[in-house]
Design a protein around this motif. Structure first.
Motif, PDB file in Angstrom:
ATOM      1  N   ALA A   1     -35.554  35.548  32.048  1.00  0.00           N
ATOM      2  CA  ALA A   1     -36.354  35.103  33.203  1.00  0.00           C
ATOM      3  C   ALA A   1     -37.689  35.827  33.243  1.00  0.00           C
ATOM      4  O   ALA A   1     -38.736  35.220  33.503  1.00  0.00           O
ATOM      5  N   GLU A   2     -37.659  37.132  32.957  1.00  0.00           N
ATOM      6  CA  GLU A   2     -38.900  37.910  33.095  1.00  0.00           C
ATOM      7  C   GLU A   2     -39.922  37.563  32.009  1.00  0.00           C
ATOM      8  O   GLU A   2     -41.118  37.693  32.246  1.00  0.00           O
TER       9      GLU A   2
ATOM     10  N   ARG B   1     -33.141  30.417  25.499  1.00  0.00           N
ATOM     11  CA  ARG B   1     -32.292  31.017  24.466  1.00  0.00           C
ATOM     12  C   ARG B   1     -31.536  32.215  25.071  1.00  0.00           C
ATOM     13  O   ARG B   1     -30.346  32.395  24.858  1.00  0.00           O
ATOM     14  N   PHE B   2     -32.262  33.005  25.845  1.00  0.00           N
ATOM     15  CA  PHE B   2     -31.610  34.126  26.538  1.00  0.00           C
ATOM     16  C   PHE B   2     -30.563  33.606  27.524  1.00  0.00           C
ATOM     17  O   PHE B   2     -29.474  34.150  27.642  1.00  0.00           O
ATOM     18  N   TYR B   3     -30.923  32.542  28.234  1.00  0.00           N
ATOM     19  CA  TYR B   3     -29.996  31.991  29.231  1.00  0.00           C
ATOM     20  C   TYR B   3     -28.723  31.471  28.571  1.00  0.00           C
ATOM     21  O   TYR B   3     -27.624  31.617  29.111  1.00  0.00           O
ATOM     22  N   LEU B   4     -28.897  30.833  27.422  1.00  0.00           N
ATOM     23  CA  LEU B   4     -27.721  30.283  26.737  1.00  0.00           C
ATOM     24  C   LEU B   4     -26.789  31.404  26.277  1.00  0.00           C
ATOM     25  O   LEU B   4     -25.560  31.308  26.427  1.00  0.00           O
ATOM     26  N   ALA B   5     -27.393  32.457  25.713  1.00  0.00           N
ATOM     27  CA  ALA B   5     -26.569  33.614  25.311  1.00  0.00           C
ATOM     28  C   ALA B   5     -25.873  34.170  26.535  1.00  0.00           C
ATOM     29  O   ALA B   5     -24.659  34.438  26.521  1.00  0.00           O
ATOM     30  N   SER B   6     -26.629  34.305  27.615  1.00  0.00           N
ATOM     31  CA  SER B   6     -26.082  34.860  28.856  1.00  0.00           C
ATOM     32  C   SER B   6     -24.928  34.005  29.400  1.00  0.00           C
ATOM     33  O   SER B   6     -23.899  34.521  29.831  1.00  0.00           O
ATOM     34  N   LEU B   7     -25.105  32.697  29.337  1.00  0.00           N
ATOM     35  CA  LEU B   7     -24.064  31.783  29.826  1.00  0.00           C
ATOM     36  C   LEU B   7     -22.778  31.939  29.001  1.00  0.00           C
ATOM     37  O   LEU B   7     -21.667  31.945  29.542  1.00  0.00           O
ATOM     38  N   THR B   8     -22.958  32.068  27.694  1.00  0.00           N
ATOM     39  CA  THR B   8     -21.802  32.249  26.810  1.00  0.00           C
ATOM     40  C   THR B   8     -21.068  33.547  27.165  1.00  0.00           C
ATOM     41  O   THR B   8     -19.836  33.582  27.259  1.00  0.00           O
TER      42      THR B   8
END
Lengths: 422, 93
Positions: A187-188, A138-145
């Protein structure tokens, strides 16, 4: 039976190696600019944020997205062209920044943006199962956006084609906060408990923290676009609440349950030091924005990019690079013959030395900024550069284990598994 | 000759986790261990649902147990995203 590595390992490794090269370039230019003026600051910040910071995230996403969803990387044949595009674009940007060639700048920006969009497409269109989006993803998806948004904002600003609110400060915050901080926190949440053989203590709190920190991020982005000091102060405080929840959850996870490892993993040590810098960076950023203390901006930027981001990336590389090399070279031999442990692929002593070196270099630079003394800045930058050289040497030694591939007896077997049964 | 529990534990102690340097038995990752005359069965729980070397560890474990001359070895996998896939793979070796 043998496990054959896929090129998933290869693309991640390429990104890590290229990132280290951009770290050296960034530090060298950083030291250089304390001695002589450089034609454009783009030559310094582009390899830092678009190379050293962004490349490990891209490399990690190619590994994490499939791994966290229990599948193999898809559209793998597009990852190498994507890697080439971002490299050509970035090198072109630096060359154009140095020479002041507007056409080259435009073309390079388009090429890098093309690579960034292709990366987002590979992840979102081929490697995303929305039914399996766990906390980290979920964090990665926000980050990708935010990454895609940041690239558009950044190049609109560099090429001077964007609206007036799309300032470089806004673009760099979307890149540093939206893309990078979200990626690292995500990631953490997985890596720190995993590396210490623990479990995340409060998963629901982490779910809530995701929304709190995103609200804080949007507030900061809005405050930078509208130049509102009040909004900066409020959203900075919300961000600090989000970061505090994250810190609490990580500490609670490390303290909870039996400790199956006698010491903190070396990567986790880097992560924890990085988190401490994140807290300081966020506090300082809020103060800088709320009280318009522009002279503290370089301290805010360097605490964030070196203290938090670089510390975290170096720590992550001390896990990821030995892991991908181990996976490629030694995993096929597991159960057939004795294989080295991950930590035997590198010197933990040297890793600790680099942790001290990074801190010493950064804190010296902070003193240099406070005193406005270029000589102190150059000294701090040199400490960082020397530390980075020893880090490069450490990584080369890890990668050199690949020469054992040529002597691998396991490769003589006929059976093959490649993420499944062949 | 029938397999003994001690023999099985000795083999499990030879399966090292490359991250921790400990073996899977002493790390407490093995449960429901049953050793019969011609059959061994156990449950292997990974330390993380996303363990990046889960497949390799599962295979290494089965390879080691295969060194014991028994007819059937059943390995169940717990706490792993690809448990079903790995169990199917292990059943084939």
């Amino acid at each position: 039976m043998q496990i054959v590595p896929t090129s998933l390992v290869r693309i991640t490794r390429y990104y890590m190696i290229a990132a280290i090269a951009y770290l050296l370039i960034t530090l060298a230019i950083g030291v250089l600019r304390t001695i002589v003026p450089i034609p454009s600051s783009l030559v310094h910040w582009a390899p830092a944020v678009l190379g050293w910071v962004s490349f490990p995230i891209m490399g990690a996403y190619y590994q994490f997205f499939p791994t966290l969803q229990g599948r193999d990387l898809r559209w793998e044949n597009l990852t190498i062209p994507q890697f080439i595009l971002v490299n050509v674009g970035l090198l072109g940007l630096m060359a154009a920044g140095w020479t002041g060639n507007g056409l080259a700048l435009t073309l390079s920006a388009i090429i890098y943006a093309g690579g960034a969009l292709l990366f987002a497409a590979i992840i979102a269109l081929a490697n995303l199962d929305l039914t399996k989006v766990v906390l980290t993803l979920r964090f990665y998806l926000a980050s990708l956006t935010y990454f895609v948004a940041a690239i558009f904002l950044l190049f609109a600003n560099v090429l001077q084609v964007g609206p007036s609110w799309a300032t470089q400060t806004l673009a760099l915050h979307v890149l540093a906060f939206g893309w990078t901080v979200m990626a690292i926190i995500g990631a953490e949440y997985s890596m720190i408990p995993m590396l210490q053989l623990k479990e995340l203590r409060h998963p629901r709190l982490a779910d809530a923290q995701f929304y709190v920190i995103n609200v804080g991020f949007w507030g900061i982005a809005l405050s930078l676009a509208t130049r509102s000091a009040t909004l900066t102060a409020v959203s900075g405080l919300i961000t600090l609440v989000g970061i505090s929840l994250f810190v609490y959850n990580i500490i609670a996870s490390l303290r909870y349950g039996p400790s199956r490892l006698p010491h903190l993993d070396v990567s986790v040590k880097y992560f924890l030091v990085g988190i401490a810098y994140l807290v300081v960076t966020a506090i300082l950023g809020t103060i800088v924005g709320a009280f318009r203390l522009g002279n503290l901006v370089p301290i805010h930027v360097h605490l964030g990019l070196i203290g938090f981001v670089t510390m975290t990336i170096v720590g992550a590389m001390y896990h990821v690079v030995p892991f991908v090399v181990w996976w490629e070279v030694y995993a096929p031999k597991l159960g057939y013959e004795e294989v080295p442990l991950l930590k035997q692929l590198f010197s933990e002593r040297l890793a600790h030395f680099q942790l001290y070196g990074l801190n010493a270099g950064l804190l010296t630079m902070i003193v240099g900024f406070v005193l406005r003394a270029n000589i102190v800045l150059a000294f701090g930058g040199t400490i960082l550069f020397v530390t980075a050289i020893t880090f490069v040497w450490a990584m080369i030694k890890v990668i050199n284990h690949r020469k054992n591939l040529r002597t691998s007896s396991a490769h003589k077997t006929n059976e093959t598994i490649c993420g499944g049964i062949a | 000759m029938a397999a003994t529990r001690e023999q099985v534990i000795e083999k499990l102690r030879q399966v090292m986790d490359p991250h921790t340097g400990s073996n899977v038995y002493d790390m407490g990752l093995i449960s429901d261990l049953v050793v019969e005359a011609d059959r061994i069965s156990l449950r292997f729980s990974l330390t993380s649902n996303f363990c990046p070397i889960g497949m390799q560890l599962g295979l290494a474990l089965k390879r080691k147990l295969r060194e014991i001359p028994v007819e059937k070895i059943d390995v169940k996998i717990d706490n792993y995203l690809r448990a079903e896939e790995l169990e199917k793979m292990l059943a084939g070796i």
